[in-house]
Design an enzyme around this catalytic site. Structure first.
Site, PDB file in Angstrom:
ATOM      1  N   LEU A 106       1.072  -1.337  -0.130  1.00 53.70           N
ATOM      2  CA  LEU A 106      -0.023  -0.139   0.277  1.00 53.70           C
ATOM      3  C   LEU A 106       0.807   1.094   0.086  1.00 53.70           C
ATOM      4  O   LEU A 106       1.813   1.245   0.899  1.00 53.70           O
ATOM      5  CB  LEU A 106      -0.863   0.113   1.361  1.00 53.70           C
ATOM      6  N   ASP A 107       0.743   2.054  -1.059  1.00 51.84           N
ATOM      7  CA  ASP A 107       1.771   3.163  -1.224  1.00 51.84           C
ATOM      8  C   ASP A 107       1.988   4.016   0.208  1.00 51.84           C
ATOM      9  O   ASP A 107       0.974   4.123   0.737  1.00 51.84           O
ATOM     10  CB  ASP A 107       1.264   4.036  -2.374  1.00 51.84           C
ATOM     11  N   LYS A 108       3.171   4.790   0.169  1.00 51.64           N
ATOM     12  CA  LYS A 108       3.265   5.522   1.213  1.00 51.64           C
ATOM     13  C   LYS A 108       2.281   6.572   1.653  1.00 51.64           C
ATOM     14  O   LYS A 108       1.806   7.006   2.656  1.00 51.64           O
ATOM     15  CB  LYS A 108       4.911   6.223   1.176  1.00 51.64           C
ATOM     16  N   SER A 110      -0.827   6.357   0.713  1.00 56.31           N
ATOM     17  CA  SER A 110      -2.196   5.681   0.501  1.00 56.31           C
ATOM     18  C   SER A 110      -2.203   5.200   2.262  1.00 56.31           C
ATOM     19  O   SER A 110      -1.293   5.306   2.887  1.00 56.31           O
ATOM     20  CB  SER A 110      -2.096   4.672  -0.314  1.00 56.31           C
TER      21      SER A 110
END
Length: 297
Positions: A106-108, A110
């Site tokens: 899960l992207d930084k 996000s």
């Protein structure tokens, strides 16, 4: 006595649970007098209590840690990596005593739901894109959402040298939409929006498969329930390891040297094959190889 047994494990089951051999082989070791409990030679039917020291050929056995499955509501800024050099890595953030690793990414920038576990097999199965495991997101963008935007997002966008799979997209407000993916391309939703001239201002994952965030607050985590795990295992029952999934998990774990060597004494719990070689069934090795980890000549 009944109460004692509830807090103990049958010896052959305990030996097997460490991963060195089957219960049947464990019984052979016990019968051959190769097993001790607290330095006393064990017998079939003995039970292992908390704090007991069980050894085979003098080597201490260690029970496998409890298998853990955790759901975290990841905050913005936390990085989904086990790299200790990353100050805000997800493992440090949780601070769990067991060694855990995230399932997927899960992207930084996000936030939202992500699983962590110490079970490598389930990681590979869940990450397998072909299994159509749904992930649901709520996304905010910087411009008004049009019908054309919804249609194009639903039917595939060309990114990263491919076209995204068809997916479910639903407009919630003028600037917010819901999207359900079965893929896991790098920064997929952000790249899809960028292709259509939109910028994501907020991205939150609300659900993975059958597990939703519910009332889990940002930064909090909980263990998955038995019912949730039962359903997940049913959903992934036909899954198998894939190159994609294996690559992801191997990047997260330190790469061991793949040199085939005869097990050393400190490798006891990892090399169960040596026990089979040295089992009493093999007359040829019963005397010469009674000690585990005999060096090659």
């Amino acid at each position: 006595m009944e109460n004692k047994n509830q807090n103990s494990t049958n010896l052959n089951k305990f030996i097997s649970s460490t991963g060195i051999c089957s219960r049947r082989d464990a019984e052979k070791f016990i019968v051959a007098g190769r097993v001790t409990i607290n330095k006393n030679v064990a017998q079939l039917g003995n039970r292992v209590f908390e704090g007991d020291e069980v050894r085979v050929d003098g080597r201490l056995l260690k029970a496998k840690p409890k298998t853990l499955y955790i759901a975290l509501n990841k905050p913005v800024g936390v990085v989904c990596t086990t790299d200790s050099k990353e100050r805000k890595n997800i493992v440090k953030f949780i601070g769990h005593p067991e060694r855990l690793f995230p399932i997927g990414r899960l992207d930084k920038p996000s936030e939202g739901l992500i699983f962590l576990t110490n079970d490598g097999d389930i990681v590979n199965k869940i990450l397998r894109a072909g299994n159509n495991h749904e992930k649901e997101y709520i996304v905010s963008v910087d411009k008004k959402i049009t019908d054309d935007f919804i249609e194009k997002m639903s039917n595939g966008i060309p990114i990263l040298g491919t076209v995204t799979q068809n997916c479910k997209v639903e407009k919630i407000t003028d600037f917010v939409f819901k999207i359900i993916l079965t893929q896991g391309l790098n920064r997929q939703i952000r790249r899809m929006c960028e292709y259509l001239g939109y910028e994501v201002t907020k991205l939150k994952r609300e659900r993975i498969m059958n597990v939703s965030l519910g009332k889990l607050k940002t930064g909090d985590w909980r263990e998955l329930t038995e019912e949730e795990m039962k359903e997940i295992n049913q959903m992934i029952s036909s899954s198998s390891k894939t190159e994609e999934a294996s690559t992801i998990i191997e990047k997260q774990k330190p790469k061991p040297k793949k040199k085939k060597e005869t097990p050393k004494s400190n490798d006891f719990n990892r090399k169960s094959a040596a026990f089979r070689k040295n089992s009493p069934k093999s007359k040829r090795n019963s005397n010469a190889n009674s000690k585990f980890g005999r060096k090659r000549r």
